[in-house]
Design an enzyme around this catalytic site. Structure first.
Site, short mmCIF file in Angstrom:
data_model
loop_
_atom_site.label_atom_id
_atom_site.label_comp_id
_atom_site.label_asym_id
_atom_site.label_seq_id
_atom_site.Cartn_x
_atom_site.Cartn_y
_atom_site.Cartn_z
N HIS A 95 44.65 30.69 53.47
CA HIS A 95 43.96 31.96 54.21
C HIS A 95 44.41 31.59 55.70
O HIS A 95 44.93 30.39 56.12
CB HIS A 95 42.43 32.00 53.74
N HIS A 105 42.85 32.20 60.29
CA HIS A 105 41.73 32.71 60.96
C HIS A 105 42.68 33.10 62.20
O HIS A 105 43.70 32.74 62.87
CB HIS A 105 40.88 31.92 61.36
#
Lengths: 143, 143, 143, 143, 143, 143
Positions: free
Chosen positions: A39, A41
């Site tokens: 994932h 950010h």
């Protein structure tokens, strides 16, 4: 002593896990952050240096020099990258924001510190709710 | 007509590329966003619905219901995921914020729209500098 | 030593006044904040802990544990409440942000501090212009 | 000890240069900030004081008093002004944010400090990416 | 139709006044913004374009192209400049944010609009409290 | 047509409930927002007007006039108040953000609209995640 902070940003993928742990233990400790498919950010990086104000220029440190160091030493190496796979200074480390802060501190320190300027703090916001600050290992008597 | 907006957030990895293009063309069109090892963002999602104020409750729509729809239909499926590999409603699409906005619109519309409430806008901020708004394909006479 | 900060939010009503003072003295000292019919805020709470990075997990402290402590000990008791009337840990105290910060510190400390982790700072933003930071009463040699 | 921070804003023009340097040296050191026709910023000022909580009022310091001091001593003199030409406390100084922070500290200190309250920090954000913090020259043992 | 917004920033000095008015009338109408010694702001510029999503690339418009147009046509000409004295496209106009928005619209339109992409909105935030949006003069049937 | 937006803030207490409903139904519909002891928010209010740019002044509307209208008609009556008990224009209405937006629109409209200026939008952010926009009841052909 006065403190100058520069804010920079980078977007990166990561995964928090230990390769020597089974998936279920990684899941237990790192939760959804251990997703094997990654994932990512928008990290916000704050680099603070401290020093005296130069009488000649009125600066702690020329911001253009500080910006260039952060760009060259950190942003170019981590922005739009996979922290686990592609960032040399994170090799072999668990990709937590804690470890990232210390690694960035170590990368920046030799380049930032000269002429009475000291690296004071590396702060990373991983999300708007979570952040880490690292002030180095010692000599924090004037923090 | 009044407009209610709910903000939610998700962190995800993605890569912008076309599998039928060679790497150098992907790099030319999508730049660093085509990195094969992924990168990621803290996406901010704004969902706006419109309708009349219910005289009984004083609401356009109960926020708890809207929150639950967004959580169930979108956030649970995309947060801490890889948009290219793991998000069903993005399968086969280039993982641009434009395509993501349309896909989220299509996912939400059947669940949000009832009792005189209409989905009005899906807005996604990919970074603090870049965002996309989608208002659906037609019937925007009351936008 | 490294510092981890978690941001949480709560919305609450309050009134700043002393019951043993006449209304005009309350008005003089606390101004419009002494309104007997209450007013309220979206408070933003930052809880900072410090410790060493665990070699095993790469964390100062598991964020999910910290989040749960803040939720259970603070947010559930104060969010959408009246600070003067309904929040046990503020009973008998003037509902200033200063007193609230100290009370939250005292609530959190026994639950946060173990395994080499220390509560470092409780910061509360009452509005975008006003905030309070509390670092505890002593042992701040490594702040 | 507890810390209270008040945020205020001002918009001003400035130019960073030394009158005793030729234009090309000013340009080399100060870059585009040395533009002789001025440029400007929305400065954000954070003033932090520290002290004990008054048992009587529950305050470190009454915010209305702090606000008035900052307004009277700083904002009225610098907002919508030219820092180089019109701000008395910056006369003869290079208009860097470093020098501005120290000058504002010196302006505020005699008015803020009484009854056990100390000026703790003057922070100025010049842009969303650049900021300066000044904590005064000594006696920072309780910072 | 989908909307893409790019945010850019510039810092500039300006003064709001009419040279054909006496100082006191300028002061009456423009207040402290008419200060003859200038003041300045960190302006935030949002440029929104609209179009269909290209099936080939998944974009309304390649962001790198949009960024470059805004940089070349606007930011390079106005950042760290005096809007009244140095910005060609503001020559002879009162330096209000309204006039600035229209001028930036006119500068960008011929470069942004091609291949089915239309300039939709120029928004400028002068401070965190004041902003202007301009959508062009006509053909706003699909706004 | 150009749009000018002014942002103002107010802090207030409220409770969402119907006096003609039993407590459990209020709780079911309004959740924790129906707390009989009140809670509160830092509301952020955005008032947008539209009109042509005055050739004489370069303004849609003088911001100082708009600010004064919002202050006099709204902020003075609602800031640090209890919306249910003390705000005349909310009397007898359920204290939702929807109803508040419409009420503020109705309060502002007669004072804002003159000389070719129209009230365009009242937007209220109740929290960083929830907001309402109201554009009035009709004549939105030029929105």
């Amino acid at each position: 002593m006065i403190y100058l902070t520069r804010r920079e940003r980078f977007s990166a993928a990561h995964r928090m896990y230990r390769p020597d742990w089974p998936d279920d233990r990684n899941l237990e400790v790192f939760g959804k952050c251990s997703n094997p498919n990654w994932h990512g950010h928008n990290y916000v990086l704050y680099v603070t240096v401290r020093g005296d104000i130069s009488e000649e220029e009125g600066f702690v440190m020329n911001l253009n020099i500080l910006k260039k160091i952060i760009q060259d030493r950190i942003i170019k190496k981590i922005d739009h990258k996979n922290i686990n796979l592609e960032v040399g200074f994170m090799k072999g480390k668990i990709a937590t924001t804690e470890n990232l802060s210390v690694a960035i501190w170590n990368e920046l320190k030799p380049f930032v510190e000269k002429d009475g300027v000291y690296l004071h703090c590396v702060k990373i916001e991983e999300t708007e709710n979570n952040s880490i600050e690292y002030y180095g290992q010692k000599d924090r008597d004037d923090q």
